[in-house]
Design a protein around this motif. Structure first.
Motif, PDB file in Angstrom:
ATOM      1  N   CYS A  37       4.309  17.137  10.880  1.00 17.42           N
ATOM      2  CA  CYS A  37       4.884  16.342  11.978  1.00 17.42           C
ATOM      3  C   CYS A  37       5.755  15.177  11.500  1.00 17.42           C
ATOM      4  O   CYS A  37       6.325  14.457  12.311  1.00 17.42           O
ATOM      5  CB  CYS A  37       3.788  15.828  12.895  1.00 17.42           C
ATOM      6  SG  CYS A  37       2.772  14.513  12.182  1.00 17.42           S
ATOM      7  N   LYS A  38       5.818  14.958  10.206  1.00 17.35           N
ATOM      8  CA  LYS A  38       6.643  13.901   9.585  1.00 17.35           C
ATOM      9  C   LYS A  38       6.149  12.479   9.867  1.00 17.35           C
ATOM     10  O   LYS A  38       6.885  11.521   9.715  1.00 17.35           O
ATOM     11  CB  LYS A  38       8.115  14.013   9.998  1.00 17.35           C
ATOM     12  CG  LYS A  38       8.711  15.394   9.885  1.00 17.35           C
ATOM     13  CD  LYS A  38       8.675  15.924   8.484  1.00 17.35           C
ATOM     14  CE  LYS A  38       9.416  17.236   8.380  1.00 17.35           C
ATOM     15  NZ  LYS A  38       8.633  18.365   8.002  1.00 17.35           N
ATOM     16  N   SER A  39       4.894  12.322  10.291  1.00 16.01           N
ATOM     17  CA  SER A  39       4.325  10.986  10.482  1.00 16.01           C
ATOM     18  C   SER A  39       4.115  10.319   9.130  1.00 16.01           C
ATOM     19  O   SER A  39       3.797  10.981   8.148  1.00 16.01           O
ATOM     20  CB  SER A  39       2.973  11.068  11.199  1.00 16.01           C
ATOM     21  OG  SER A  39       3.122  11.502  12.514  1.00 16.01           O
ATOM     22  N   THR A  40       4.272   9.007   9.085  1.00 13.78           N
ATOM     23  CA  THR A  40       3.999   8.236   7.880  1.00 13.78           C
ATOM     24  C   THR A  40       2.549   7.779   7.940  1.00 13.78           C
ATOM     25  O   THR A  40       2.127   7.179   8.925  1.00 13.78           O
ATOM     26  CB  THR A  40       4.929   7.012   7.800  1.00 13.78           C
ATOM     27  OG1 THR A  40       6.272   7.460   7.827  1.00 13.78           O
ATOM     28  CG2 THR A  40       4.673   6.206   6.547  1.00 13.78           C
ATOM     29  N   VAL A  41       1.787   8.089   6.894  1.00 12.05           N
ATOM     30  CA  VAL A  41       0.365   7.739   6.850  1.00 12.05           C
ATOM     31  C   VAL A  41       0.053   7.093   5.502  1.00 12.05           C
ATOM     32  O   VAL A  41       0.824   7.215   4.551  1.00 12.05           O
ATOM     33  CB  VAL A  41      -0.535   8.985   7.069  1.00 12.05           C
ATOM     34  CG1 VAL A  41      -0.285   9.605   8.435  1.00 12.05           C
ATOM     35  CG2 VAL A  41      -0.326  10.014   5.982  1.00 12.05           C
ATOM     36  N   PHE A  42      -1.078   6.405   5.429  1.00  9.30           N
ATOM     37  CA  PHE A  42      -1.492   5.821   4.164  1.00  9.30           C
ATOM     38  C   PHE A  42      -1.795   6.938   3.174  1.00  9.30           C
ATOM     39  O   PHE A  42      -2.312   7.990   3.541  1.00  9.30           O
ATOM     40  CB  PHE A  42      -2.719   4.930   4.343  1.00  9.30           C
ATOM     41  CG  PHE A  42      -2.432   3.678   5.117  1.00  9.30           C
ATOM     42  CD1 PHE A  42      -1.647   2.679   4.576  1.00  9.30           C
ATOM     43  CD2 PHE A  42      -2.946   3.517   6.391  1.00  9.30           C
ATOM     44  CE1 PHE A  42      -1.367   1.528   5.293  1.00  9.30           C
ATOM     45  CE2 PHE A  42      -2.670   2.374   7.114  1.00  9.30           C
ATOM     46  CZ  PHE A  42      -1.882   1.376   6.570  1.00  9.30           C
ATOM     47  N   ALA A  43      -1.485   6.718   1.910  1.00  9.99           N
ATOM     48  CA  ALA A  43      -1.631   7.742   0.878  1.00  9.99           C
ATOM     49  C   ALA A  43      -3.069   8.214   0.698  1.00  9.99           C
ATOM     50  O   ALA A  43      -3.298   9.343   0.285  1.00  9.99           O
ATOM     51  CB  ALA A  43      -1.080   7.225  -0.449  1.00  9.99           C
ATOM     52  N   ASP A  44      -4.032   7.388   1.046  1.00  2.87           N
ATOM     53  CA  ASP A  44      -5.425   7.792   0.843  1.00  2.87           C
ATOM     54  C   ASP A  44      -6.029   8.546   2.038  1.00  2.87           C
ATOM     55  O   ASP A  44      -7.195   8.908   2.021  1.00  2.87           O
ATOM     56  CB  ASP A  44      -6.290   6.581   0.497  1.00  2.87           C
ATOM     57  CG  ASP A  44      -6.334   5.542   1.610  1.00  2.87           C
ATOM     58  OD1 ASP A  44      -5.551   5.658   2.583  1.00  2.87           O
ATOM     59  OD2 ASP A  44      -7.141   4.606   1.507  1.00  2.87           O
ATOM     60  N   MET A  87       0.845  -1.177   0.000  1.00  2.00           N
ATOM     61  CA  MET A  87       0.000   0.000   0.000  1.00  2.00           C
ATOM     62  C   MET A  87       0.892   1.242   0.000  1.00  2.00           C
ATOM     63  O   MET A  87       1.877   1.292   0.722  1.00  2.00           O
ATOM     64  CB  MET A  87      -0.902  -0.022   1.226  1.00  2.00           C
ATOM     65  CG  MET A  87      -1.649   1.280   1.403  1.00  2.00           C
ATOM     66  SD  MET A  87      -3.159   1.174   2.341  1.00  2.00           S
ATOM     67  CE  MET A  87      -4.228   0.321   1.211  1.00  2.00           C
ATOM     68  N   PRO A  88       0.561   2.260  -0.766  1.00  6.59           N
ATOM     69  CA  PRO A  88       1.377   3.477  -0.824  1.00  6.59           C
ATOM     70  C   PRO A  88       1.223   4.330   0.442  1.00  6.59           C
ATOM     71  O   PRO A  88       0.184   4.316   1.099  1.00  6.59           O
ATOM     72  CB  PRO A  88       0.854   4.219  -2.043  1.00  6.59           C
ATOM     73  CG  PRO A  88      -0.385   3.539  -2.466  1.00  6.59           C
ATOM     74  CD  PRO A  88      -0.495   2.243  -1.750  1.00  6.59           C
ATOM     75  N   TYR A  89       2.277   5.050   0.754  1.00  8.34           N
ATOM     76  CA  TYR A  89       2.325   5.907   1.924  1.00  8.34           C
ATOM     77  C   TYR A  89       2.686   7.328   1.527  1.00  8.34           C
ATOM     78  O   TYR A  89       3.155   7.575   0.434  1.00  8.34           O
ATOM     79  CB  TYR A  89       3.392   5.413   2.909  1.00  8.34           C
ATOM     80  CG  TYR A  89       3.160   4.015   3.409  1.00  8.34           C
ATOM     81  CD1 TYR A  89       2.360   3.791   4.514  1.00  8.34           C
ATOM     82  CD2 TYR A  89       3.753   2.925   2.789  1.00  8.34           C
ATOM     83  CE1 TYR A  89       2.146   2.515   4.997  1.00  8.34           C
ATOM     84  CE2 TYR A  89       3.541   1.640   3.259  1.00  8.34           C
ATOM     85  CZ  TYR A  89       2.738   1.441   4.369  1.00  8.34           C
ATOM     86  OH  TYR A  89       2.524   0.175   4.837  1.00  8.34           O
ATOM     87  N   LYS A  90       2.477   8.247   2.464  1.00  6.22           N
ATOM     88  CA  LYS A  90       2.966   9.611   2.310  1.00  6.22           C
ATOM     89  C   LYS A  90       3.377  10.103   3.692  1.00  6.22           C
ATOM     90  O   LYS A  90       3.025   9.502   4.712  1.00  6.22           O
ATOM     91  CB  LYS A  90       1.912  10.525   1.688  1.00  6.22           C
ATOM     92  CG  LYS A  90       0.622  10.662   2.481  1.00  6.22           C
ATOM     93  CD  LYS A  90      -0.397  11.489   1.703  1.00  6.22           C
ATOM     94  CE  LYS A  90      -1.766  11.474   2.371  1.00  6.22           C
ATOM     95  NZ  LYS A  90      -2.767  12.150   1.544  1.00  6.22           N
ATOM     96  N   ILE A  91       4.139  11.196   3.707  1.00  8.40           N
ATOM     97  CA  ILE A  91       4.639  11.741   4.968  1.00  8.40           C
ATOM     98  C   ILE A  91       4.005  13.102   5.196  1.00  8.40           C
ATOM     99  O   ILE A  91       3.960  13.941   4.292  1.00  8.40           O
ATOM    100  CB  ILE A  91       6.173  11.857   4.947  1.00  8.40           C
ATOM    101  CG1 ILE A  91       6.787  10.470   4.804  1.00  8.40           C
ATOM    102  CG2 ILE A  91       6.683  12.538   6.214  1.00  8.40           C
ATOM    103  CD1 ILE A  91       8.287  10.468   4.692  1.00  8.40           C
ATOM    104  N   CYS A  92       3.544  13.318   6.400  1.00  3.71           N
ATOM    105  CA  CYS A  92       2.947  14.600   6.765  1.00  3.71           C
ATOM    106  C   CYS A  92       4.027  15.675   6.749  1.00  3.71           C
ATOM    107  O   CYS A  92       5.082  15.494   7.359  1.00  3.71           O
ATOM    108  CB  CYS A  92       2.316  14.509   8.152  1.00  3.71           C
ATOM    109  SG  CYS A  92       1.711  16.089   8.764  1.00  3.71           S
ATOM    110  N   PRO A  93       3.785  16.791   6.061  1.00  5.41           N
ATOM    111  CA  PRO A  93       4.795  17.847   5.995  1.00  5.41           C
ATOM    112  C   PRO A  93       4.944  18.615   7.309  1.00  5.41           C
ATOM    113  O   PRO A  93       5.917  19.321   7.494  1.00  5.41           O
ATOM    114  CB  PRO A  93       4.281  18.769   4.885  1.00  5.41           C
ATOM    115  CG  PRO A  93       2.808  18.556   4.864  1.00  5.41           C
ATOM    116  CD  PRO A  93       2.600  17.121   5.266  1.00  5.41           C
TER     117      PRO A  93
END
Length: 88
Positions: free
Chosen positions: A9-16, A1-7
């Motif tokens: 707090c830098k948390s890794t979250v699911f892309a959706d 599953m793709p991820y993205k990083i919050c600009p």
């Protein structure tokens, strides 16, 4: 599953995800910040997984360390493997 990083707090979250669970940042509310962060950050999936060869080596290294830890743990407590399996 793709991820993205919050600009923020830098948390890794699911892309959706629309909102970061770490700081409640709403994705899309500051596109310029997200674009800047994306340009500076390597792909999260590459960062987490790495190359398959690297991942396999890390897995083997972890299993060797775990085996050593469990052996020492059982020896320190004078627990035999048969007792451990029997659940005594």
């Amino acid at each position: 599953m793709p991820y993205k990083i919050c600009p923020i707090c830098k948390s890794t979250v699911f892309a959706d995800m629309d909102t970061c669970y770490g700081c409640m940042y709403r994705f899309g509310s500051k596109p310029e910040l997200e674009q800047q962060h994306t340009a500076e950050t390597p792909s999260v999936s590459e960062e987490i997984v790495g190359s398959p060869k690297e991942g396999s080596a890390l897995c083997v290294e972890f299993l060797v360390e775990l085996q050593s830890f469990l052996r020492d743990f059982l020896l320190d407590r004078k627990v035999g493997v048969d007792e451990l399996i029997a659940g005594r």
